[in-house]
Design a protein around this motif. Sequence first.
Motif, PDB file in Angstrom:
ATOM      1  N   ALA A 239     -37.820   8.086 -21.880  1.00 54.94           N
ATOM      2  CA  ALA A 239     -37.996   7.535 -23.228  1.00 54.94           C
ATOM      3  C   ALA A 239     -37.016   8.175 -24.208  1.00 54.94           C
ATOM      4  N   HIS A 240     -36.791   9.476 -24.080  1.00 58.57           N
ATOM      5  CA  HIS A 240     -35.857  10.161 -24.975  1.00 58.57           C
ATOM      6  C   HIS A 240     -34.424   9.668 -24.745  1.00 58.57           C
ATOM      7  N   TYR A 241     -34.049   9.492 -23.483  1.00 60.31           N
ATOM      8  CA  TYR A 241     -32.705   8.980 -23.187  1.00 60.31           C
ATOM      9  C   TYR A 241     -32.505   7.595 -23.803  1.00 60.31           C
ATOM     10  N   ILE A 242     -33.483   6.731 -23.637  1.00 53.71           N
ATOM     11  CA  ILE A 242     -33.373   5.372 -24.165  1.00 53.71           C
ATOM     12  C   ILE A 242     -33.251   5.393 -25.686  1.00 53.71           C
ATOM     13  N   ALA A 243     -34.058   6.228 -26.344  1.00 54.84           N
ATOM     14  CA  ALA A 243     -33.996   6.345 -27.808  1.00 54.84           C
ATOM     15  C   ALA A 243     -32.647   6.896 -28.254  1.00 54.84           C
ATOM     16  N   ASP A 244     -32.160   7.929 -27.545  1.00 58.88           N
ATOM     17  CA  ASP A 244     -30.874   8.533 -27.913  1.00 58.88           C
ATOM     18  C   ASP A 244     -29.705   7.589 -27.652  1.00 58.88           C
TER      19      ASP A 244
ATOM     20  N   LEU B 216     -18.182   1.910 -24.981  1.00 57.95           N
ATOM     21  CA  LEU B 216     -17.520   2.686 -23.925  1.00 57.95           C
ATOM     22  C   LEU B 216     -16.784   1.715 -22.987  1.00 57.95           C
ATOM     23  N   PRO B 217     -15.785   1.035 -23.500  1.00 60.35           N
ATOM     24  CA  PRO B 217     -15.134  -0.039 -22.725  1.00 60.35           C
ATOM     25  C   PRO B 217     -14.488   0.411 -21.425  1.00 60.35           C
ATOM     26  N   ASN B 218     -14.029   1.639 -21.348  1.00 62.87           N
ATOM     27  CA  ASN B 218     -13.310   2.101 -20.150  1.00 62.87           C
ATOM     28  C   ASN B 218     -14.149   2.972 -19.216  1.00 62.87           C
ATOM     29  N   TYR B 219     -15.414   3.138 -19.548  1.00 64.71           N
ATOM     30  CA  TYR B 219     -16.273   4.021 -18.744  1.00 64.71           C
ATOM     31  C   TYR B 219     -16.959   3.250 -17.620  1.00 64.71           C
ATOM     32  N   GLN B 220     -16.972   3.848 -16.434  1.00 66.95           N
ATOM     33  CA  GLN B 220     -17.688   3.283 -15.296  1.00 66.95           C
ATOM     34  C   GLN B 220     -18.973   4.075 -15.079  1.00 66.95           C
TER      35      GLN B 220
ATOM     36  N   LYS C  69     -24.673  10.636 -28.635  1.00 67.27           N
ATOM     37  CA  LYS C  69     -25.829  10.178 -29.413  1.00 67.27           C
ATOM     38  C   LYS C  69     -25.376   9.577 -30.747  1.00 67.27           C
ATOM     39  N   GLN C  70     -24.401  10.214 -31.375  1.00 68.92           N
ATOM     40  CA  GLN C  70     -23.859   9.695 -32.624  1.00 68.92           C
ATOM     41  C   GLN C  70     -23.099   8.392 -32.392  1.00 68.92           C
ATOM     42  N   LEU C  71     -22.377   8.323 -31.286  1.00 74.12           N
ATOM     43  CA  LEU C  71     -21.652   7.100 -30.950  1.00 74.12           C
ATOM     44  C   LEU C  71     -22.608   5.922 -30.806  1.00 74.12           C
ATOM     45  N   ALA C  72     -23.749   6.170 -30.158  1.00 75.98           N
ATOM     46  CA  ALA C  72     -24.721   5.092 -29.922  1.00 75.98           C
ATOM     47  C   ALA C  72     -25.235   4.486 -31.227  1.00 75.98           C
ATOM     48  N   LEU C  73     -25.271   5.286 -32.286  1.00 77.26           N
ATOM     49  CA  LEU C  73     -25.771   4.799 -33.576  1.00 77.26           C
ATOM     50  C   LEU C  73     -24.848   3.754 -34.195  1.00 77.26           C
ATOM     51  N   LYS C  74     -23.626   3.643 -33.684  1.00 78.46           N
ATOM     52  CA  LYS C  74     -22.673   2.661 -34.206  1.00 78.46           C
ATOM     53  C   LYS C  74     -22.939   1.258 -33.674  1.00 78.46           C
ATOM     54  N   ALA C  75     -23.823   1.152 -32.693  1.00 77.97           N
ATOM     55  CA  ALA C  75     -24.119  -0.163 -32.105  1.00 77.97           C
ATOM     56  C   ALA C  75     -24.796  -1.060 -33.129  1.00 77.97           C
TER      57      ALA C  75
ATOM     58  N   ILE D  92     -25.889  11.115 -17.996  1.00 75.81           N
ATOM     59  CA  ILE D  92     -27.003  10.159 -17.932  1.00 75.81           C
ATOM     60  C   ILE D  92     -27.057   9.349 -19.220  1.00 75.81           C
ATOM     61  N   LEU D  93     -26.938  10.032 -20.362  1.00 72.08           N
ATOM     62  CA  LEU D  93     -26.939   9.319 -21.646  1.00 72.08           C
ATOM     63  C   LEU D  93     -25.758   8.356 -21.720  1.00 72.08           C
ATOM     64  N   LYS D  94     -24.625   8.777 -21.208  1.00 74.49           N
ATOM     65  CA  LYS D  94     -23.434   7.927 -21.218  1.00 74.49           C
ATOM     66  C   LYS D  94     -23.668   6.656 -20.418  1.00 74.49           C
ATOM     67  N   ASP D  95     -24.364   6.790 -19.297  1.00 71.62           N
ATOM     68  CA  ASP D  95     -24.712   5.612 -18.495  1.00 71.62           C
ATOM     69  C   ASP D  95     -25.573   4.643 -19.299  1.00 71.62           C
ATOM     70  N   TYR D  96     -26.600   5.179 -19.959  1.00 74.43           N
ATOM     71  CA  TYR D  96     -27.495   4.313 -20.734  1.00 74.43           C
ATOM     72  C   TYR D  96     -26.753   3.620 -21.877  1.00 74.43           C
ATOM     73  N   ILE D  97     -25.866   4.347 -22.546  1.00 71.70           N
ATOM     74  CA  ILE D  97     -25.099   3.739 -23.638  1.00 71.70           C
ATOM     75  C   ILE D  97     -24.196   2.639 -23.096  1.00 71.70           C
ATOM     76  N   LYS D  98     -23.571   2.892 -21.954  1.00 70.27           N
ATOM     77  CA  LYS D  98     -22.716   1.875 -21.329  1.00 70.27           C
ATOM     78  C   LYS D  98     -23.523   0.629 -20.982  1.00 70.27           C
ATOM     79  N   ILE D  99     -24.752   0.819 -20.542  1.00 65.98           N
ATOM     80  CA  ILE D  99     -25.617  -0.310 -20.181  1.00 65.98           C
ATOM     81  C   ILE D  99     -26.024  -1.102 -21.420  1.00 65.98           C
ATOM     82  N   PHE D 100     -26.532  -0.416 -22.446  1.00 73.30           N
ATOM     83  CA  PHE D 100     -27.076  -1.089 -23.625  1.00 73.30           C
ATOM     84  C   PHE D 100     -26.000  -1.536 -24.612  1.00 73.30           C
TER      85      PHE D 100
END
Length: 348
Positions: free
Chosen positions: A230-235, A336-340, A198-204, A323-331
Amino acid sequence: MKQKILLLFTVFSLIACKREPKISSSDWTNISDRTQFKDHDGTLDLKSGNFTYNFKKNQIPFKKIILLNASMAGYISELEAENLIVGVSSPEYIYSEKIQNLIKEGKIQNVGSDQKYDVEKIISLKPDAIFTNHIASFDNTYELLKNNGIQVVFLDEYMEQQPLEKTAYIKLFGEFLGKEKEAGAKYQEIEKSYNELKQLALKAKEKPVVLANEMYGNVWYLPGGNTSVAHYIADANASYIMKDNKDEKSLTMSFEEVFAKTNHVQYWVNAGSYASKKEMQKVNPLYEKLEVFNKGRVYTLSGKERQRANDFFESGAVRADLILKDYIKIFHPELLPNYQLTYMKELQ
């Protein structure tokens, strides 16, 4: 596999305790507003929606259990307690390879489906407990099982809208199965991972606009603004088109209503389990009118499917961090350059 949207809500009620010294509410472990448990002197008290339980020392940990919901298999697998399962309903919806192998070996029995349970087989298996979501139409079946000395435990994990609250049910299963330490450690691991992501996503640098779910017939079931989606997308530091809504349930809208909200949408997630955009368009030609369908990126929940089973609804019930990791990888793929992707898949 299309997953039915459950709109069942229960009213929370307090447990009627036996006469004993008054114990403060702080002694309860809160999973969510609807579910709490308390372990004291070897006994376990549980408040779950409208239901209350008191399990004695000679009842727990359970040694033989039956699962009537595939999602609950995720908690059992995470605790490596598959060998305690003696029966499951609708095994075709269970993704776990270990559970499927135990079914093939005859160590886990098929006890029916959500249309009809094989009560005689359930009774013959002599389980210590059955775990299920409460379905009112099965009340007579539940009563029959209870009259045969089988403990039926109703849980509401599918109703939890905060991702980590759904994960927290692993602590309750730890209590049931004598794996309290393992469950506590696993929850802390997932919680730490989730909060770090969640903290990582804030760096976008950008916050893309997101559409979710799909149409069934003439109705689009959009997740409410206070749902887990909705919470996953926000996080994940993205902007869901219904973020200002406060509902914990799906919102029913026409295509025209959704179309009016999608001018700036860049991502469409949870778009069923289609194999391609062509297949998606064939099922519903209206989708082609959406700009995000033609110029944006569309993702389904088909990253871990096996025939009719989808691991998003199984291990995903526990692994909120993945699940959150997937959403962050998508958006924000640059974070997350090395994450599938684990549970999700982009449509071509």
